[in-house]
Design a protein around this motif. Structure first.
Motif, PDB file in Angstrom:
ATOM      1  N   HIS A   1      -0.445  36.429  94.141  1.00 30.47           N
ATOM      2  CA  HIS A   1      -0.279  36.373  92.687  1.00 30.47           C
ATOM      3  C   HIS A   1      -0.640  37.745  92.146  1.00 30.47           C
ATOM      4  O   HIS A   1      -1.641  38.325  92.547  1.00 30.47           O
ATOM      5  CB  HIS A   1      -1.251  35.375  92.052  1.00 30.47           C
ATOM      6  CG  HIS A   1      -0.968  33.963  92.390  1.00 30.47           C
ATOM      7  ND1 HIS A   1      -1.834  32.952  92.099  1.00 30.47           N
ATOM      8  CD2 HIS A   1       0.083  33.378  92.993  1.00 30.47           C
ATOM      9  CE1 HIS A   1      -1.336  31.817  92.498  1.00 30.47           C
ATOM     10  NE2 HIS A   1      -0.181  32.049  93.055  1.00 30.47           N
ATOM     11  N   TRP A   2       0.121  38.201  91.223  1.00 24.87           N
ATOM     12  CA  TRP A   2      -0.195  39.478  90.615  1.00 24.87           C
ATOM     13  C   TRP A   2       0.317  39.462  89.183  1.00 24.87           C
ATOM     14  O   TRP A   2       1.382  38.939  88.900  1.00 24.87           O
ATOM     15  CB  TRP A   2       0.461  40.611  91.402  1.00 24.87           C
ATOM     16  CG  TRP A   2       0.174  41.924  90.779  1.00 24.87           C
ATOM     17  CD1 TRP A   2      -0.939  42.672  90.947  1.00 24.87           C
ATOM     18  CD2 TRP A   2       0.983  42.603  89.839  1.00 24.87           C
ATOM     19  NE1 TRP A   2      -0.865  43.779  90.159  1.00 24.87           N
ATOM     20  CE2 TRP A   2       0.313  43.761  89.466  1.00 24.87           C
ATOM     21  CE3 TRP A   2       2.204  42.340  89.263  1.00 24.87           C
ATOM     22  CZ2 TRP A   2       0.828  44.669  88.561  1.00 24.87           C
ATOM     23  CZ3 TRP A   2       2.718  43.240  88.349  1.00 24.87           C
ATOM     24  CH2 TRP A   2       2.024  44.403  88.027  1.00 24.87           C
ATOM     25  N   ALA A   3      -0.449  40.019  88.286  1.00 27.40           N
ATOM     26  CA  ALA A   3      -0.033  40.124  86.891  1.00 27.40           C
ATOM     27  C   ALA A   3      -0.720  41.322  86.251  1.00 27.40           C
ATOM     28  O   ALA A   3      -1.844  41.664  86.602  1.00 27.40           O
ATOM     29  CB  ALA A   3      -0.401  38.849  86.123  1.00 27.40           C
ATOM     30  N   ALA A   4      -0.038  41.972  85.364  1.00 23.89           N
ATOM     31  CA  ALA A   4      -0.633  43.023  84.533  1.00 23.89           C
ATOM     32  C   ALA A   4      -0.102  42.814  83.124  1.00 23.89           C
ATOM     33  O   ALA A   4       1.110  42.781  82.912  1.00 23.89           O
ATOM     34  CB  ALA A   4      -0.256  44.405  85.056  1.00 23.89           C
TER      35      ALA A   4
ATOM     36  N   ALA B   1      -3.519  26.196  89.848  1.00 30.17           N
ATOM     37  CA  ALA B   1      -3.617  25.057  90.762  1.00 30.17           C
ATOM     38  C   ALA B   1      -3.671  25.518  92.219  1.00 30.17           C
ATOM     39  O   ALA B   1      -4.444  24.988  93.025  1.00 30.17           O
ATOM     40  CB  ALA B   1      -2.444  24.100  90.550  1.00 30.17           C
ATOM     41  N   ALA B   2      -2.876  26.520  92.563  1.00 27.43           N
ATOM     42  CA  ALA B   2      -2.874  27.030  93.942  1.00 27.43           C
ATOM     43  C   ALA B   2      -4.215  27.669  94.292  1.00 27.43           C
ATOM     44  O   ALA B   2      -4.761  27.436  95.374  1.00 27.43           O
ATOM     45  CB  ALA B   2      -1.741  28.040  94.124  1.00 27.43           C
ATOM     46  N   GLU B   3      -4.764  28.460  93.394  1.00 25.45           N
ATOM     47  CA  GLU B   3      -6.048  29.100  93.667  1.00 25.45           C
ATOM     48  C   GLU B   3      -7.171  28.064  93.698  1.00 25.45           C
ATOM     49  O   GLU B   3      -8.051  28.126  94.554  1.00 25.45           O
ATOM     50  CB  GLU B   3      -6.325  30.189  92.630  1.00 25.45           C
ATOM     51  CG  GLU B   3      -5.400  31.380  92.817  1.00 25.45           C
ATOM     52  CD  GLU B   3      -5.619  32.491  91.801  1.00 25.45           C
ATOM     53  OE1 GLU B   3      -6.654  32.485  91.105  1.00 25.45           O
ATOM     54  OE2 GLU B   3      -4.749  33.364  91.716  1.00 25.45           O
ATOM     55  N   ALA B   4      -7.128  27.092  92.797  1.00 27.36           N
ATOM     56  CA  ALA B   4      -8.152  26.046  92.780  1.00 27.36           C
ATOM     57  C   ALA B   4      -8.098  25.217  94.061  1.00 27.36           C
ATOM     58  O   ALA B   4      -9.141  24.838  94.613  1.00 27.36           O
ATOM     59  CB  ALA B   4      -7.971  25.151  91.557  1.00 27.36           C
TER      60      ALA B   4
END
Length: 192
Positions: A179-182, A117-120
């Motif tokens: 935002h970061w994810a791996a 939602a934040a990126e959109a």
């Protein structure tokens, strides 16, 4: 309270249960990103009644994620603020516990939805940003081949970089969401 304690709320079972409700996550996010607020102010922003937001604020306060802002308000006008700037959790603490696997799953899905939602919203508002920001925004999707230890090391290094940029807000700053994810993915190659 040390710097890391101020930044990260260690998520245990009690905190996880509180965060397994999407409205509580949204309220906490608003308090962390936009600062202190009242139940009625939050109610308008999330489209709920002030009674509903008051109840959820009390749930967040009971587990130590938020507290009253003593510098604002009165007995009638209660202001709330986030105690921590972020959360730290390990999936291993929850996925094998039948009582916590459901709340963990709900929280994880809510967080993914909030990130999307934040990126959109940014993409929808991209023309509103000054030219100085347009070339500075980055979205990355980088498939890698790593061992579990390498993925953990990568995560530690990225958190160290983020920590180097953490400082009190200054005049002229703009809030920036990182935002970061791996995470591993199952390979599904086409077979003949």
């Amino acid at each position: 309270m040390g710097k890391s304690e101020r930044y990260l709320a260690r998520v245990d079972g009690r905190v996880l249960r509180a965060l397994s409700h999407p409205l509580r996550v949204k309220i906490l996010e608003l308090l962390r990103e936009d600062g202190p607020a009242t139940a009625s102010g939050l109610a308008k922003r999330v489209g709920e009644s002030s009674g509903t937001t008051s109840w959820h604020l009390r749930q967040l306060a009971e587990c130590g994620l938020i507290g009253e802002d003593a510098e604002r308000g009165s007995r009638r006008d209660r202001w709330w603020k986030a105690v921590h700037e972020g959360d730290q959790m390990r999936a291993r603490d929850f996925i094998d516990d039948p009582d916590l696997a459901g709340p963990f799953n709900a929280y994880a899905h809510t967080m993914i939805e909030r990130r999307y939602a934040a990126e959109a919203q940014f993409v929808a508002e991209v023309r509103d940003w000054a030219d100085e920001w347009i070339d500075k925004v980055s979205f990355h999707d980088s498939p890698l081949s790593l061992t579990p230890d390498e993925a953990a090391a990568l995560g530690d290094e990225i958190l160290e970089v983020i920590a180097r940029y953490r400082r009190p807000e200054r005049e002229g700053d703009t809030p920036v969401r990182v935002h970061w994810a791996a995470f591993p993915r199952k390979s599904r190659p086409e077979t003949p």
